[in-house]
Design an enzyme around this catalytic site. Sequence first.
Site, PDB file in Angstrom:
ATOM      1  CB  CYS A  27      -0.870  -0.062   1.052  1.00  0.00           C
ATOM      2  SG  CYS A  27      -1.952  -1.424   1.418  1.00  0.00           S
ATOM      3  CB  CYS A  92     -22.891  42.783   6.728  1.00  0.00           C
ATOM      4  SG  CYS A  92     -21.224  43.253   5.995  1.00  0.00           S
ATOM      5  CB  CYS A  95     -18.129  40.524   8.306  1.00  0.00           C
ATOM      6  SG  CYS A  95     -18.179  42.287   8.552  1.00  0.00           S
ATOM      7  CG  ASP A 509      35.479  24.868  16.584  1.00  0.00           C
ATOM      8  OD1 ASP A 509      36.521  25.517  15.734  1.00  0.00           O
ATOM      9  OD2 ASP A 509      34.823  25.475  17.079  1.00  0.00           O
ATOM     10  CG  ASP A 708      30.643  26.566  18.786  1.00  0.00           C
ATOM     11  OD1 ASP A 708      31.463  26.464  17.996  1.00  0.00           O
ATOM     12  OD2 ASP A 708      30.196  27.215  19.735  1.00  0.00           O
TER      13      ASP A 708
END
Length: 815
Positions: A27, A92, A95, A509, A708
């Site tokens: 499926c 109304c 709106c 690093d 970082d």
Amino acid sequence: MKMETTDSKGKLKEASLQITGMTCAACAARIEKGLNKLEGVEEANVNLALEKSVIKYDAEKVSEEDFEKKINDLGYGVAKERKEFAITGMTCASCANRIEKGLNKMDGISVANVNLALEQATVEFNPSEVSIGEIIQRVEKLGYGAHLKENEKNAVDYREQAIQKQTRKFIISAILSLPLLWTMVGHFSFTSFIYMPEILMNPWVQMLLATPVQFMIGWQFYVSAFKAIKNGSANMDVLVVLGTSAAYFYSVYQAIITSGSHGAHAHPQLYFETSAVLITLILLGKLFEAKAKGRSSEAIKKLMGLQAKTALVVRDGVEIEIPLEEVVINDVILVKPGEKIPVDGIVLEGNSAVDESMLTGESIPVDKAIGSSLFGSTVNKNGFIKMKATKIGRDTALAQIIKVVEDAQGSKAPIQRLADKISGIFVPIVIGIAAITFIIWIVFVKPGEFTPALESLIAVLVIACPCALGLATPTSIMAGSGRAAELGILFKGGEHLEQTHHINTVVVDKTGTVTNGKPELTDVIAAEGMNQEEFLCLIGASEKQSEHPLAESIVKGILERDIELATAEKFEAIPGYGVKAIVKGKEVLVGTRKLMKKYNVDISNVVSVMEELELDGKTAMLASIDGSFAGLVAVADTLKATSKTAIKRLQDMGIEVIMMTGDNERTANAIGKEVGVNHVIAEVLPEGKAEQVKKLQAQGKKVAMVGDGINDAPALAVADIGMAIGTGTDVAMEAADITLIRGDLNSIADAILMSHKTIRNIKQNLFWAFAYNTLGIPIAAVGLLAPWVAGAAMAFSSVSVVLNALRLQRVRLEK
């Protein structure tokens, strides 16, 4: 969730759809194939275990509505959420039309209807792409008000609803099948002592019991099989339908001809119990499988459980408590001591300490003052805070973490491609094998005997279900990436989870990765006859007005020693040399050798001490008072507490560790020696880091780069695996494949070990899935496997694969 990505082909969007109705790997493969055929689709992945599809596409050529239509055409559905909002401010019909139009334009909303008379909006949407808060915010931008209706029921849990439905079906099926199972057991010679009601041996009674199971309980298999065949493919349900239908209709035929020839109480060859018991066992297997799959997304549930449920906001001068989903950007929120911070934001008023351990892993609370950043789901410990919401919904830090985990669980590892290809052609091959088995039995093995040929055919069809094969990889990826997230390791995709176990070289690093990234006062040496406290008081007063980072570190270190600083009467910064100040009427100089030489201060007695400190990676600052040498202070970027043990741990795993930095060679070697790194690459410019990684790769090494900062981003992108320290910059994390949330180098080893354990788990699953079918089909074909036993074994295989994957959720990593 929908996002934009950019590649060489231009701007692409990404959509995530929850799919209903899938039953096996075939499926998922069919939906994936159908979606990938649509023009404008760059890539579509369908995850059977998550019941989810992630699609990258060109929005100018194809839309989400096209995806839904395609999925529906293939015989499946897309899960949606439906909520009602109370709307204020409408006057109304225009709106209502304006709000309706505005909502319908939003990504993720299928349909929005606004009723002016009831003053409400009914919205059907994909919660993965648009949040309730964003819907409310859109209405407010249009100039109206909106909030969830108070008596609204919770969103439908589609998985739980499906489990409940399957449970009801199984119970009914089991009740109807039990008498049939009784008749089957009673056929054996060694069970002849069991009482057998004569009525149960009546073919018409057996048909009465089996028919509801076959066509009411089992109708789902017929529907799914029909849709699969209609779309030119075959799935597991085709095998189930063929096997059970053959047993059922042959039994009906036998009942009719026997009844007509010999009477109702004759004992024809009936297989009603085979079809009914098979369907019951398959339902039981699916029930176990659904529950187990639900457990495999526990990591997401745990992360979501960290979120606050409500927020106390100030609107129009009034304090009101609202659901978290209704918080909008710029809301003013009040957070009391002990409460969870609802969303990301900044402090407007108040001071407190906030427990951010759920994000950083650091147990020490972080002090917060006006202007400090706050993160949703962290805990306010001891002070009252007034904050402004800056990020809500899917933009918060926790939501981004959840998104990364979801993406990783929904993505495919390369190892899964093989299983997908096999699953796609598996069912037609099995049907062919079953047909050949039937012919061989009825023609050669037992010529003219229909019964044994039918039994072997049914057994082959049932034993060969490819469910275990389809679940083998995605369930392991889900469990492995979920457990990794709990340990503070975010894999951005299944492919990264797989590739990480190949790493044999880690480049770290120095600043902010091996070290804390902030210089600290480490040594204070006062000249003979000089009071150390008085010395530090004068030095601190001189450096207090300097803006140099080293000066800040010195002042901070002196204040931490509870020494009260005097006030400098005069201050002068001398660029490249240091500072000169008048403190308590004394001339104080603090700076380099050049500064001492400029003012003729004799430092010959401390040169060797200074050089020794520099060899240890420290920066020494000399000081004089009224023209005489008074002492020196040293600052250093201190090692993280876990760096040395983490690097030793990597080396014990057989991984080469290399430290790379832009610092001078002497300082770099000193730090490298202290943490146990033998290979140090120093004085590397930011643009040169990526080149150094490429050189290592050219030597045949599989390199992980850990950094970082912004300057690490190119190297993170070039490396085979980029790992960003979670306490670093957003740019670094964007370029990396893995984010180490806690900033602890132990997470590097954890990530590699989690990858090893997950890949081993996937290989175990694939081995047993392949072995199961490879061994099971021949055994069934030669007639050594009764159909009902094949059904039980098929159900057990799927459940066992999922349960094996779930073992990853209990992984403990040794430190």
